[in-house]
Design a protein around this motif. Structure first.
Motif, PDB file in Angstrom:
ATOM      1  N   ASN A  61       0.837  -1.198   0.000  1.00 14.81           N
ATOM      2  CA  ASN A  61       0.000   0.000   0.000  1.00 14.81           C
ATOM      3  C   ASN A  61       0.877   1.255   0.000  1.00 14.81           C
ATOM      4  O   ASN A  61       1.739   1.428   0.855  1.00 14.81           O
ATOM      5  CB  ASN A  61      -0.926  -0.017   1.227  1.00 14.81           C
ATOM      6  N   GLN A  62       0.623   2.161  -0.941  1.00 20.98           N
ATOM      7  CA  GLN A  62       1.391   3.406  -1.041  1.00 20.98           C
ATOM      8  C   GLN A  62       0.735   4.568  -0.295  1.00 20.98           C
ATOM      9  O   GLN A  62       1.381   5.562  -0.013  1.00 20.98           O
ATOM     10  CB  GLN A  62       1.567   3.791  -2.519  1.00 20.98           C
ATOM     11  N   ASP A  63      -0.552   4.461   0.010  1.00 15.82           N
ATOM     12  CA  ASP A  63      -1.273   5.537   0.692  1.00 15.82           C
ATOM     13  C   ASP A  63      -1.122   5.360   2.201  1.00 15.82           C
ATOM     14  O   ASP A  63      -1.794   4.542   2.814  1.00 15.82           O
ATOM     15  CB  ASP A  63      -2.743   5.515   0.287  1.00 15.82           C
TER      16      ASP A  63
END
Length: 159
Positions: free
Chosen positions: A108-110
């Motif tokens: 996950n980048q967020d």
């Protein structure tokens, strides 16, 4: 000649004073200031249980204050459920919930997602909205709803 100059100076000050008074005290119909955020007595409120992730095997439910009625909408699709603050035709995202697998969470980048539940197979997370784009008329109601978010998160049950 000196008296004429004094009269002109006095007249100038009077004109400036009247102009300043008009600017300061003229009604500003097109500008509404936000109402202060109300302090609510949590003990006197009623709640309804809301179910999310209805198409998934792991569902959650949480308590929504009844006085939110008419001010929110839920969009639940797959592993993402979003609660919107609505005012008339306009809507602003208030809060999102998402189910992640361990692998999805790792990639996950967020980083705005916050874990609610973490077990071997499933992570349930939430993310608050910034309220960007709200008008002055909506700020008070939106802030009151944000004030209730911690209670919503504490009421979550996994089914």
């Amino acid at each position: 000649m000196k008296i004429k100059k004094i009269k002109i100076v006095i007249l100038g000050f009077v004109i400036l004073a009247v102009g300043a008074a008009i600017i300061l005290f003229w009604p500003k119909d097109n500008v509404k200031e936000p109402a202060p955020v109300a302090v609510r007595d949590v003990a006197d409120r009623s709640y309804v249980r809301l179910s999310l992730f209805n198409t998934m095997s792991n569902k959650i439910s949480l308590e929504i204050p009844e006085d939110w009625e008419g001010s929110y909408r839920v969009k639940d699709s797959g592993n993402l459920a979003r609660i919107f603050f609505i005012d008339g035709r306009d809507g602003w995202e208030l809060l999102s919930f998402k189910q992640f697998s361990q692998g999805e969470w790792a990639s996950n980048q967020d980083k705005n997602w916050q874990k609610i539940r973490d077990d071997n197979e499933l992570i349930i997370a939430y993310k608050l909205s910034t309220g960007e784009g709200l008008g002055l008329d909506q700020v008070s109601t939106y802030n009151n709803m944000l004030f209730d978010i911690q209670g919503l998160l504490e009421s979550i049950k996994i089914r």
